[in-house]
Design an enzyme around this catalytic site. Structure first.
Site, PDB file in Angstrom:
ATOM      1  CE  LYS A 172      -8.306 -57.484  47.908  1.00 24.20           C
ATOM      2  NZ  LYS A 172      -9.444 -57.900  47.042  1.00 24.20           N
ATOM      3  NE  ARG A 226     -10.043 -51.167  46.218  1.00 22.26           N
ATOM      4  CZ  ARG A 226     -10.417 -51.949  47.247  1.00 22.26           C
ATOM      5  NH1 ARG A 226      -9.733 -52.002  48.350  1.00 22.26           N
ATOM      6  NH2 ARG A 226     -11.484 -52.694  47.117  1.00 22.26           N
ATOM      7  NE  ARG A 233     -17.438 -59.855  50.472  1.00 20.43           N
ATOM      8  CZ  ARG A 233     -16.422 -59.251  49.858  1.00 20.43           C
ATOM      9  NH1 ARG A 233     -15.179 -59.642  50.093  1.00 20.43           N
ATOM     10  NH2 ARG A 233     -16.637 -58.269  49.021  1.00 20.43           N
ATOM     11  NE  ARG A 277     -18.002 -55.383  51.822  1.00 20.29           N
ATOM     12  CZ  ARG A 277     -16.777 -55.462  51.304  1.00 20.29           C
ATOM     13  NH1 ARG A 277     -15.913 -56.354  51.777  1.00 20.29           N
ATOM     14  NH2 ARG A 277     -16.412 -54.667  50.333  1.00 20.29           N
ATOM     15  NE  ARG A 308     -17.043 -53.868  45.787  1.00 16.05           N
ATOM     16  CZ  ARG A 308     -17.365 -54.930  46.529  1.00 16.05           C
ATOM     17  NH1 ARG A 308     -18.611 -55.357  46.561  1.00 16.05           N
ATOM     18  NH2 ARG A 308     -16.442 -55.535  47.238  1.00 16.05           N
TER      19      ARG A 308
HETATM   20  P1  ADP Z   1     -11.631 -60.024  49.204  1.00 17.36           P
HETATM   21  O1  ADP Z   1     -11.116 -59.658  50.574  1.00 17.36           O
HETATM   22  O2  ADP Z   1     -10.535 -60.249  48.198  1.00 17.36           O
HETATM   23  O3  ADP Z   1     -12.690 -59.087  48.694  1.00 17.36           O
HETATM   24  P2  ADP Z   1     -12.865 -62.271  50.632  1.00 17.36           P
HETATM   25  O4  ADP Z   1     -11.723 -62.898  51.355  1.00 17.36           O
HETATM   26  O5  ADP Z   1     -13.847 -61.491  51.423  1.00 17.36           O
HETATM   27  O6  ADP Z   1     -12.352 -61.447  49.348  1.00 17.36           O
HETATM   28  O7  ADP Z   1     -13.621 -63.466  49.849  1.00 17.36           O
HETATM   29  C1  ADP Z   1     -14.783 -63.201  49.047  1.00 17.36           C
HETATM   30  C2  ADP Z   1     -15.800 -64.318  49.241  1.00 17.36           C
HETATM   31  O8  ADP Z   1     -15.299 -65.525  48.654  1.00 17.36           O
HETATM   32  C3  ADP Z   1     -16.124 -64.660  50.692  1.00 17.36           C
HETATM   33  O9  ADP Z   1     -17.481 -65.005  50.753  1.00 17.36           O
HETATM   34  C4  ADP Z   1     -15.210 -65.858  50.994  1.00 17.36           C
HETATM   35  O10 ADP Z   1     -15.760 -66.706  51.999  1.00 17.36           O
HETATM   36  C5  ADP Z   1     -15.161 -66.553  49.637  1.00 17.36           C
HETATM   37  N1  ADP Z   1     -13.853 -67.178  49.351  1.00 17.36           N
HETATM   38  C6  ADP Z   1     -12.626 -66.716  49.658  1.00 17.36           C
HETATM   39  N2  ADP Z   1     -11.661 -67.525  49.194  1.00 17.36           N
HETATM   40  C7  ADP Z   1     -12.312 -68.533  48.557  1.00 17.36           C
HETATM   41  C8  ADP Z   1     -11.872 -69.710  47.847  1.00 17.36           C
HETATM   42  N3  ADP Z   1     -10.570 -69.974  47.692  1.00 17.36           N
HETATM   43  N4  ADP Z   1     -12.818 -70.521  47.324  1.00 17.36           N
HETATM   44  C9  ADP Z   1     -14.140 -70.226  47.460  1.00 17.36           C
HETATM   45  N5  ADP Z   1     -14.616 -69.156  48.114  1.00 17.36           N
HETATM   46  C10 ADP Z   1     -13.713 -68.308  48.653  1.00 17.36           C
HETATM   47  P1  AMP Z   2     -12.914 -53.732  50.237  1.00 13.40           P
HETATM   48  O1  AMP Z   2     -13.363 -54.089  51.610  1.00 13.40           O
HETATM   49  O2  AMP Z   2     -11.430 -53.819  50.054  1.00 13.40           O
HETATM   50  O3  AMP Z   2     -13.671 -54.486  49.154  1.00 13.40           O
HETATM   51  O4  AMP Z   2     -13.269 -52.183  50.049  1.00 13.40           O
HETATM   52  C1  AMP Z   2     -14.605 -51.735  50.115  1.00 13.40           C
HETATM   53  C2  AMP Z   2     -14.708 -50.318  49.566  1.00 13.40           C
HETATM   54  O5  AMP Z   2     -13.928 -49.415  50.375  1.00 13.40           O
HETATM   55  C3  AMP Z   2     -14.182 -50.114  48.135  1.00 13.40           C
HETATM   56  O6  AMP Z   2     -15.134 -50.447  47.137  1.00 13.40           O
HETATM   57  C4  AMP Z   2     -13.875 -48.602  48.158  1.00 13.40           C
HETATM   58  O7  AMP Z   2     -15.045 -47.823  48.061  1.00 13.40           O
HETATM   59  C5  AMP Z   2     -13.301 -48.421  49.565  1.00 13.40           C
HETATM   60  N1  AMP Z   2     -11.831 -48.645  49.605  1.00 13.40           N
HETATM   61  C6  AMP Z   2     -11.168 -49.613  50.296  1.00 13.40           C
HETATM   62  N2  AMP Z   2      -9.845 -49.534  50.097  1.00 13.40           N
HETATM   63  C7  AMP Z   2      -9.669 -48.484  49.240  1.00 13.40           C
HETATM   64  C8  AMP Z   2      -8.523 -47.899  48.616  1.00 13.40           C
HETATM   65  N3  AMP Z   2      -7.285 -48.377  48.828  1.00 13.40           N
HETATM   66  N4  AMP Z   2      -8.729 -46.840  47.800  1.00 13.40           N
HETATM   67  C9  AMP Z   2      -9.946 -46.336  47.579  1.00 13.40           C
HETATM   68  N5  AMP Z   2     -11.061 -46.847  48.111  1.00 13.40           N
HETATM   69  C10 AMP Z   2     -10.940 -47.910  48.941  1.00 13.40           C
END
Ligand code: ADP
Ligand code: AMP
Length: 216
Positions: free
Chosen positions: A13, A88, A127, A160, A171
């Site tokens: 995302k 969420r 990541r 992270r 998660r």
């Molecule tokens: P989210 O925001 O949904 O938690 P991220 O955008 O941070 O996910 O992506 C999670 C991890 O996967 C990051 O390390 C990113 O670089 C990698 N990633 C994202 N999209 C892809 C893809 N299409 N193929 C492979 N790796 C990806």
């Molecule tokens: P994310 O960066 O989206 O993976 O979010 C990291 C963490 O932030 C999650 O595991 C939750 O603890 C908190 N968080 C982010 N967005 C929300 C949401 N919409 N509702 C509740 N917790 C959230």
């Protein structure tokens, strides 16, 4: 264009949101980034949220609903926005719908990125995130040009706390229990589009652009 980027943690995302911001000129609203900034700055909100985040639990709904209400009032949201990581839970989705109905700006489309669990775990464990702009990298799949440094803003990359193994499975469980049911919620409203999140980053982006030609 008012969008929700939906999907489990690690679905891509944040990665896609950054590309969409550049192309469409509307802001990414990542509740995870907002919460992490508060944790970094040691605000009251950050102190309250940290324990939930480190364990991979959701921060309470009333906190998130307050954050979104304030953020959507900002002038940069007037032409649209990309919600990343919100809603969420059902109460969060209901609060969003009430808020947007009130200002006559409904959600146009919910882009649901589908990725199987094994790949999510691989993505999350590799990541790296920028401590300045929140950009996501991956040690193998999307490495930065210079180790430890963000390509876009020069910020420092870090792992992270909630991307360490202990929190990841929790998660994914939390997503399945509390967030995944929203797929049916948005499908019933007729605004859900599911995309294959397993394709490479640029291919996913091409698919997103194809869906958004209708709205841009
Ligand atoms: P989210 O925001 O949904 O938690 P991220 O955008 O941070 O996910 O992506 C999670 C991890 O996967 C990051 O390390 C990113 O670089 C990698 N990633 C994202 N999209 C892809 C893809 N299409 N193929 C492979 N790796 C990806
Ligand atoms: P994310 O960066 O989206 O993976 O979010 C990291 C963490 O932030 C999650 O595991 C939750 O603890 C908190 N968080 C982010 N967005 C929300 C949401 N919409 N509702 C509740 N917790 C959230």
């Amino acid at each position: 264009m008012n969008l929700i980027l939906f999907g489990p943690p690690g679905a891509g995302k944040g990665t896609q949101a950054k590309k969409m911001v550049d192309l469409y000129g509307i802001p990414q609203i990542s509740t995870g980034d907002i919460l992490r900034a508060n944790v970094r700055e040691g605000t009251e909100l950050g102190l309250a949220a940290k324990a939930y985040m480190d364990k991979g639990e959701l921060v309470p709904d009333e906190v998130l609903i307050g954050i979104i209400k304030n953020r959507l009032k900002e002038p940069d949201c007037e032409k649209g926005f990309i919600l990343d990581g919100y809603p969420r839970t059902k109460p969060q989705a209901d609060a969003l719908a009430a808020l947007l109905d009130g200002i006559n700006k409904p959600i146009d489309v919910v882009l649901n990125l589908e990725v199987p669990d094994e790949e999510l775990v691989e993505r999350i464990s590799g990541r790296l995130m920028c401590n300045n702009c929140g950009a996501s990298y991956h040690r193998t799949f999307n490495p930065p040009k210079k180790e430890g440094v963000c390509d876009t803003c020069g910020g420092e990359l870090f792992q992270r706390a909630d991307d360490r193994e202990e929190a990841v499975q929790n998660r994914l469980n939390v997503y399945k229990k509390q967030t995944q049911p929203l797929i049916d919620y948005y499908a019933e409203k007729g605004i859900l589009v599911t995309l294959e999140g397993t394709k490479d980053i640029n291919e996913v982006f091409e698919d997103i652009k194809a869906v958004l030609t209708k709205f841009a």
